[in-house]
Write an enzyme that holds these catalytic residues in place. Structure first.
Site, mmCIF file in Angstrom:
data_model
loop_
_atom_site.group_PDB
_atom_site.id
_atom_site.type_symbol
_atom_site.label_atom_id
_atom_site.label_comp_id
_atom_site.label_asym_id
_atom_site.label_seq_id
_atom_site.Cartn_x
_atom_site.Cartn_y
_atom_site.Cartn_z
ATOM 1 N N SER A 184 0.836 -1.199 0.000
ATOM 2 C CA SER A 184 0.000 0.000 0.000
ATOM 3 C C SER A 184 0.867 1.243 0.000
ATOM 4 O O SER A 184 2.034 1.213 0.435
ATOM 5 C CB SER A 184 -0.886 0.012 1.253
ATOM 6 O OG SER A 184 -1.504 1.271 1.452
ATOM 7 N N TYR A 197 -2.208 -1.228 10.364
ATOM 8 C CA TYR A 197 -2.300 -1.527 8.934
ATOM 9 C C TYR A 197 -1.047 -1.054 8.197
ATOM 10 O O TYR A 197 -0.450 -1.800 7.414
ATOM 11 C CB TYR A 197 -3.547 -0.854 8.365
ATOM 12 C CG TYR A 197 -3.706 -0.972 6.861
ATOM 13 C CD1 TYR A 197 -4.251 -2.110 6.290
ATOM 14 C CD2 TYR A 197 -3.332 0.079 6.017
ATOM 15 C CE1 TYR A 197 -4.417 -2.212 4.909
ATOM 16 C CE2 TYR A 197 -3.494 -0.012 4.648
ATOM 17 C CZ TYR A 197 -4.031 -1.161 4.100
ATOM 18 O OH TYR A 197 -4.185 -1.253 2.731
#
Length: 294
Positions: A184, A197
């Site tokens: 990401s 995350y």
């Protein structure tokens, strides 16, 4: 293909962190995430290759499954709990003339992963491509709000699963196979409200680079790469963030909009196919123009 105006987000009500996988999860999301580009024409880049996709029942994983089917791959789709979504992807894959096997379970569980890979080998006999895509995220304004259970869960889903999957498939990977991991943009710039995350996504980048240089991997000529999505409009977004955040989602990148899942799929096709035969240990950034690794 959707117009740029149609790609803009108009948030409706959705329960936080429920199913974020095509049919039941997207019915309350407007517009629905676009997982297939009708203009995309396959050319046999993955003909007869067996591809395993975790989190392949919706969003980015679903878009990758559809693109891979157009390229002639045989698919094994691993998903957590949304039977309707998995069935919809399998149905579309078969409409495209490709084979598909769906397996329900938690890739954060090593025992499940071993059983799933056994089923895949029983069905197809070997594996050529592994797409580690399953993931989850939970907003927390403060690190003190992240419980031990949430921390463990996020790491199990996002990074432990990749270790489990690679360990299980490695004996069955053909020479010259490809592994593609979904990381990401948050791995590079962080996210103040997605601390756990972001940490897992940073771990995925390091895992990708380290695995690509592992002698056992190199001995089988296996290439290991990653894709780092930016703001992509999937059901996970309204399931995670507030309405106010979603209204602004994707507006802080040069292209001034969120991306659609189908816009990620060609990057996975490239890294899974022989087109990327001299590429390993790399990450492709598909993020609307944000420069994060310059």
């Amino acid at each position: 293909m959707k117009s740029e105006k149609e790609n803009q987000v108009n948030i409706q009500t959705q329960e936080p962190q429920k199913g974020y996988y095509i049919d039941d999860s997207t019915k309350n999301v407007s517009p629905e995430p676009v997982m297939e580009n009708p203009e995309y024409q396959g050319s046999g880049k993955l003909k007869d290759k067996v591809a395993v996709i975790t989190g392949g029942d919706s969003g980015i994983g679903g878009a990758v499954a559809i693109a891979f089917a157009k390229e002639g791959a045989k698919l094994a789709i691993l998903y957590l709990d949304s039977d309707d979504d998995a069935a919809a992807i399998v149905r579309r894959v078969k409409e495209l003339g490709a084979e598909a096997l769906s397996i329900k379970g938690d890739v954060g569980d090593d025992a499940f992963v071993k059983k799933a890979v056994s089923k895949i080998i029983e069905q197809y006999g070997h594996i050529d491509v592994l797409i580690n895509n399953a993931g989850e995220q939970h907003v927390a304004e403060s690190i003190t709000e992240i419980s031990p259970a949430q921390l463990d869960r996020t790491f199990r889903t996002n990074i432990f699963s990749m270790f489990y999957m690679v360990k299980a498939v490695l004996p069955h990977l053909n020479k010259g196979a490809a592994i593609v991991n979904t990381t990401s943009v948050t791995a590079y710039r962080g996210s103040s409200t997605l601390l756990d995350y972001s940490a897992t996504k940073g771990a995925i980048v390091s895992f990708t680079r380290a695995l690509s240089s592992n002698q056992e991997i190199l001995g089988k000529a296996i290439r290991v790469n990653g894709v780092a999505p930016g703001p992509i409009w999937t059901p996970l977004i309204p399931a995670t963030f507030s309405k106010e955040h979603v209204k602004r989602f994707g507006k802080d990148v040069p292209l001034d909009r969120p991306g659609q899942p189908y816009e990620l799929a060609p990057a996975y096709v490239y890294l899974a196919s022989n087109d990327s035969s001299y590429v390993t240990g790399q990450v492709i950034h598909v993020n609307g123009g944000e420069v994060v690794n310059g």
